[in-house]
Write a protein that holds these residues in place. Structure first.
Motif, PDB file in Angstrom:
ATOM      1  N   PRO A 174       5.890   6.415   7.950  1.00 43.77           N
ATOM      2  CA  PRO A 174       6.053   5.576   9.134  1.00 43.77           C
ATOM      3  C   PRO A 174       5.160   4.339   9.063  1.00 43.77           C
ATOM      4  N   VAL A 175       5.625   3.272   9.651  1.00 42.08           N
ATOM      5  CA  VAL A 175       4.820   2.053   9.736  1.00 42.08           C
ATOM      6  C   VAL A 175       4.066   2.096  11.060  1.00 42.08           C
ATOM      7  N   HIS A 176       2.752   2.164  10.981  1.00 43.15           N
ATOM      8  CA  HIS A 176       1.925   2.259  12.180  1.00 43.15           C
ATOM      9  C   HIS A 176       1.712   0.885  12.813  1.00 43.15           C
ATOM     10  N   ALA A 177       1.140   0.882  13.996  1.00 41.71           N
ATOM     11  CA  ALA A 177       0.852  -0.387  14.670  1.00 41.71           C
ATOM     12  C   ALA A 177      -0.336  -1.093  14.017  1.00 41.71           C
ATOM     13  N   HIS A 178      -1.226  -0.343  13.363  1.00 44.11           N
ATOM     14  CA  HIS A 178      -2.397  -0.951  12.717  1.00 44.11           C
ATOM     15  C   HIS A 178      -2.112  -1.213  11.233  1.00 44.11           C
ATOM     16  N   ARG A 179      -2.860  -2.111  10.651  1.00 43.71           N
ATOM     17  CA  ARG A 179      -2.765  -2.367   9.216  1.00 43.71           C
ATOM     18  C   ARG A 179      -3.491  -1.276   8.452  1.00 43.71           C
ATOM     19  N   LYS A 180      -2.986  -0.935   7.305  1.00 44.39           N
ATOM     20  CA  LYS A 180      -3.652   0.062   6.473  1.00 44.39           C
ATOM     21  C   LYS A 180      -4.687  -0.621   5.587  1.00 44.39           C
ATOM     22  N   PRO A 181      -5.871  -0.050   5.496  1.00 48.81           N
ATOM     23  CA  PRO A 181      -6.871  -0.628   4.582  1.00 48.81           C
ATOM     24  C   PRO A 181      -6.462  -0.399   3.137  1.00 48.81           C
ATOM     25  N   LEU A 182      -6.698  -1.372   2.291  1.00 51.33           N
ATOM     26  CA  LEU A 182      -6.347  -1.257   0.877  1.00 51.33           C
ATOM     27  C   LEU A 182      -7.551  -0.775   0.080  1.00 51.33           C
ATOM     28  N   PRO A 183      -7.326  -0.052  -1.002  1.00 47.72           N
ATOM     29  CA  PRO A 183      -8.446   0.512  -1.773  1.00 47.72           C
ATOM     30  C   PRO A 183      -9.305  -0.572  -2.415  1.00 47.72           C
ATOM     31  N   ARG A 184     -10.572  -0.276  -2.491  1.00 39.41           N
ATOM     32  CA  ARG A 184     -11.505  -1.210  -3.137  1.00 39.41           C
ATOM     33  C   ARG A 184     -11.351  -1.118  -4.660  1.00 39.41           C
ATOM     34  N   GLY A 185     -11.710  -2.184  -5.303  1.00 41.77           N
ATOM     35  CA  GLY A 185     -11.670  -2.192  -6.765  1.00 41.77           C
ATOM     36  C   GLY A 185     -10.285  -2.360  -7.346  1.00 41.77           C
ATOM     37  N   VAL A 186      -9.309  -2.745  -6.512  1.00 41.79           N
ATOM     38  CA  VAL A 186      -7.931  -2.923  -6.987  1.00 41.79           C
ATOM     39  C   VAL A 186      -7.475  -4.344  -6.669  1.00 41.79           C
ATOM     40  N   ARG A 187      -6.897  -4.995  -7.667  1.00 41.26           N
ATOM     41  CA  ARG A 187      -6.342  -6.330  -7.480  1.00 41.26           C
ATOM     42  C   ARG A 187      -4.820  -6.228  -7.439  1.00 41.26           C
ATOM     43  N   PHE A 188      -4.206  -6.918  -6.476  1.00 39.20           N
ATOM     44  CA  PHE A 188      -2.753  -6.893  -6.327  1.00 39.20           C
ATOM     45  C   PHE A 188      -2.172  -8.238  -6.751  1.00 39.20           C
ATOM     46  N   LEU A 189      -1.225  -8.173  -7.690  1.00 39.37           N
ATOM     47  CA  LEU A 189      -0.576  -9.376  -8.200  1.00 39.37           C
ATOM     48  C   LEU A 189       0.894  -9.353  -7.824  1.00 39.37           C
ATOM     49  N   ARG A 190       1.388 -10.493  -7.383  1.00 42.83           N
ATOM     50  CA  ARG A 190       2.817 -10.608  -7.090  1.00 42.83           C
ATOM     51  C   ARG A 190       3.515 -11.209  -8.304  1.00 42.83           C
ATOM     52  N   LEU A 191       4.550 -10.528  -8.802  1.00 45.84           N
ATOM     53  CA  LEU A 191       5.269 -10.987  -9.985  1.00 45.84           C
ATOM     54  C   LEU A 191       6.531 -11.756  -9.587  1.00 45.84           C
ATOM     55  N   SER A 192       6.879 -12.711 -10.406  1.00 46.31           N
ATOM     56  CA  SER A 192       8.146 -13.411 -10.211  1.00 46.31           C
ATOM     57  C   SER A 192       9.270 -12.485 -10.675  1.00 46.31           C
ATOM     58  N   PRO A 193      10.521 -12.743 -10.254  1.00 46.99           N
ATOM     59  CA  PRO A 193      11.621 -11.886 -10.717  1.00 46.99           C
ATOM     60  C   PRO A 193      11.716 -11.795 -12.236  1.00 46.99           C
ATOM     61  N   SER A 194      11.488 -12.887 -12.943  1.00 47.88           N
ATOM     62  CA  SER A 194      11.572 -12.844 -14.410  1.00 47.88           C
ATOM     63  C   SER A 194      10.423 -12.030 -15.000  1.00 47.88           C
ATOM     64  N   GLU A 195       9.234 -12.138 -14.411  1.00 47.73           N
ATOM     65  CA  GLU A 195       8.099 -11.342 -14.883  1.00 47.73           C
ATOM     66  C   GLU A 195       8.338  -9.857 -14.619  1.00 47.73           C
ATOM     67  N   ALA A 196       8.871  -9.556 -13.439  1.00 50.61           N
ATOM     68  CA  ALA A 196       9.159  -8.160 -13.104  1.00 50.61           C
ATOM     69  C   ALA A 196      10.225  -7.590 -14.045  1.00 50.61           C
ATOM     70  N   GLU A 197      11.224  -8.392 -14.365  1.00 49.17           N
ATOM     71  CA  GLU A 197      12.263  -7.935 -15.289  1.00 49.17           C
ATOM     72  C   GLU A 197      11.666  -7.631 -16.654  1.00 49.17           C
ATOM     73  N   THR A 198      10.789  -8.485 -17.130  1.00 47.12           N
ATOM     74  CA  THR A 198      10.128  -8.245 -18.421  1.00 47.12           C
ATOM     75  C   THR A 198       9.332  -6.950 -18.393  1.00 47.12           C
ATOM     76  N   LEU A 199       8.623  -6.708 -17.297  1.00 43.51           N
ATOM     77  CA  LEU A 199       7.825  -5.488 -17.155  1.00 43.51           C
ATOM     78  C   LEU A 199       8.716  -4.248 -17.185  1.00 43.51           C
ATOM     79  N   TYR A 200       9.780  -4.256 -16.401  1.00 43.21           N
ATOM     80  CA  TYR A 200      10.645  -3.079 -16.324  1.00 43.21           C
ATOM     81  C   TYR A 200      11.398  -2.830 -17.631  1.00 43.21           C
ATOM     82  N   LEU A 201      11.844  -3.883 -18.276  1.00 45.24           N
ATOM     83  CA  LEU A 201      12.559  -3.702 -19.536  1.00 45.24           C
ATOM     84  C   LEU A 201      11.668  -3.090 -20.611  1.00 45.24           C
TER      85      LEU A 201
END
Length: 401
Positions: A174-201
């Motif tokens: 379920p999506v709560h009304a509050h934001r969920k805290p994200l874990p420390r020590g982790v970096r989140f990168l957003r991939l472009s569709p072409s980058e994501a395709e390369t990763l999955y392939l």
């Protein structure tokens, strides 16, 4: 006896009548909750993004639609093999398994009006659909339903020749009304569709049911993004540095906005239950720092986000998947979604990182059937796919949710 005509769906004259049929079929037993689906005026919304698709209707007296079924075809991975030119002494990249593809058809959305059940209409619809699937090159047909849907399982396994094949778990957070805290020590990168395709392939192409048009899925506007989690201490600050030197642990997932296609609503619930659920929501909004696991607003039409392409490696992969699910939760909060859903194989190694509520989650049952006479199949390297053992992972195409 009424004459039942099976024909292709005509949007110009059938849309309203199909929606009426869908509403009739979704009315559950009195005093019991039922999940209603609003297709938002587009009965083929769940198949229109597939490479090839069709919807059939069953009509009586030339005016009343009493049954529908949908089907779509795509090319997916059914196994893997070692390239023939891979010999001892070759580089490791030359001996890496490659996918074996087959054309598979997904059968979904079978509905028969309560007033016309037990007359063989469902059987006629699926049989006619299978004929179209064969004519368009499909080698296998499969369907999915909740494990508790005995009527559907009986029709497909006892009368249509399907066999139970896989049993992935549908995990609902379920999506709560509050934001969920994200874990420390982790970096989140957003991939472009072409980058994501390369990763999955490179990482997921041999996973069962992986679509060979993954690029088309990733570039679809309903894909809100593909996100990669890596240790913040690693040198991976973008996809290029990740590809050059992958960290020991990482995880990735793509997010699909199912709410852009259809909406759901829970009906038939007591007023007391509705009031209790809404009270948790009010409290969560008023005191977000308490991180109260409030129930979502599911008594009005709501959308959901679907997580697909879950992948990862390393000892910290599960923790990073949990962080990605938190990231998706917060994205769902921004998009107004009520739930975040993931469907994973029963023995998926990353499953432990997917938060979910047991009362909302359930086991899905996939049944499969080999179409045609069995000659000239593209899966010759793996044999009859219907008899193959399950792998540790499965790729669930968001276009079929």
């Amino acid at each position: 006896m009424e004459v039942v005509v099976i024909r292709e769906y005509d949007a110009a004259k059938d849309c309203e009548r199909v929606e009426l049929l869908e509403r009739r079929c979704e009315v559950g037993p009195s005093r019991k909750a039922s999940l209603l689906t609003d297709l938002m005026g587009d009965p083929i919304c769940r198949i229109r993004h597939a490479p090839a698709f069709i919807m059939l209707v069953a009509e009586v007296r030339g005016e009343e639609i009493v049954g529908v079924v949908r089907g779509c075809i795509k090319t997916v991975t059914c196994g893997k093999k070692i390239p023939r030119n891979a010999k001892s002494g070759c580089e490791e990249s030359n001996s890496k398994p490659v996918p074996v593809f087959t054309k598979a058809a997904y059968v979904l959305g079978l509905r028969v009006s309560p007033s016309h059940r037990r007359r063989g209409i469902g059987l006629k619809l699926v049989t006619r659909l299978e004929s179209w699937l064969r004519d368009n090159g499909a080698e296998y047909a499969y369907m999915a339903t909740a494990g508790s849907n005995e009527a559907s399982l009986s029709l497909f396994t006892r009368r249509l020749g399907y066999s139970k094949f896989r049993a992935p778990a549908v995990l609902v957070q379920p999506v709560h009304a509050h934001r969920k805290p994200l874990p420390r020590g982790v970096r989140f990168l957003r991939l472009s569709p072409s980058e994501a395709e390369t990763l999955y392939l490179s990482r997921s192409s041999t996973v069962e049911f992986f679509p060979n048009d993954i690029g088309r899925v990733l570039s679809n506007p309903l894909t809100l993004g593909t996100f990669l989690a890596v240790p913040s201490s690693s040198a991976a600050v973008d996809f290029a540095t990740f590809s050059a030197s992958p960290p020991p642990s990482w995880a990735a997932v793509s997010v699909w906005d199912s709410g852009g296609l259809f909406r759901l609503k829970l009906a038939g619930v007591s007023r007391a239950t509705v009031a209790a659920v809404r009270a948790t929501r009010v409290l969560d909004r008023a005191l977000p720092w308490l991180q109260i696991p409030s129930a979502p607003e599911i008594f009005r039409p709501f959308g959901c986000l679907f997580l697909y392409g879950m992948a990862g490696e390393g000892e910290e992969a599960v923790r990073m998947v949990r962080g990605l699910c938190g990231w998706a939760h917060n994205l769902g909060r921004e998009k107004g979604a009520a739930v975040v859903v993931a469907e994973v194989a029963c023995c998926e190694p990353l499953r432990a990182g997917v938060p979910h509520w047991g009362r909302l989650s359930f086991e899905d049952v996939w049944c499969v059937k080999r179409l045609g006479g069995g000659e000239g199949y593209s899966d010759g390297e793996v044999g009859d796919w219907t008899k193959s053992p399950p792998g540790s992972s499965i790729f669930v195409d968001p276009r079929e949710v």
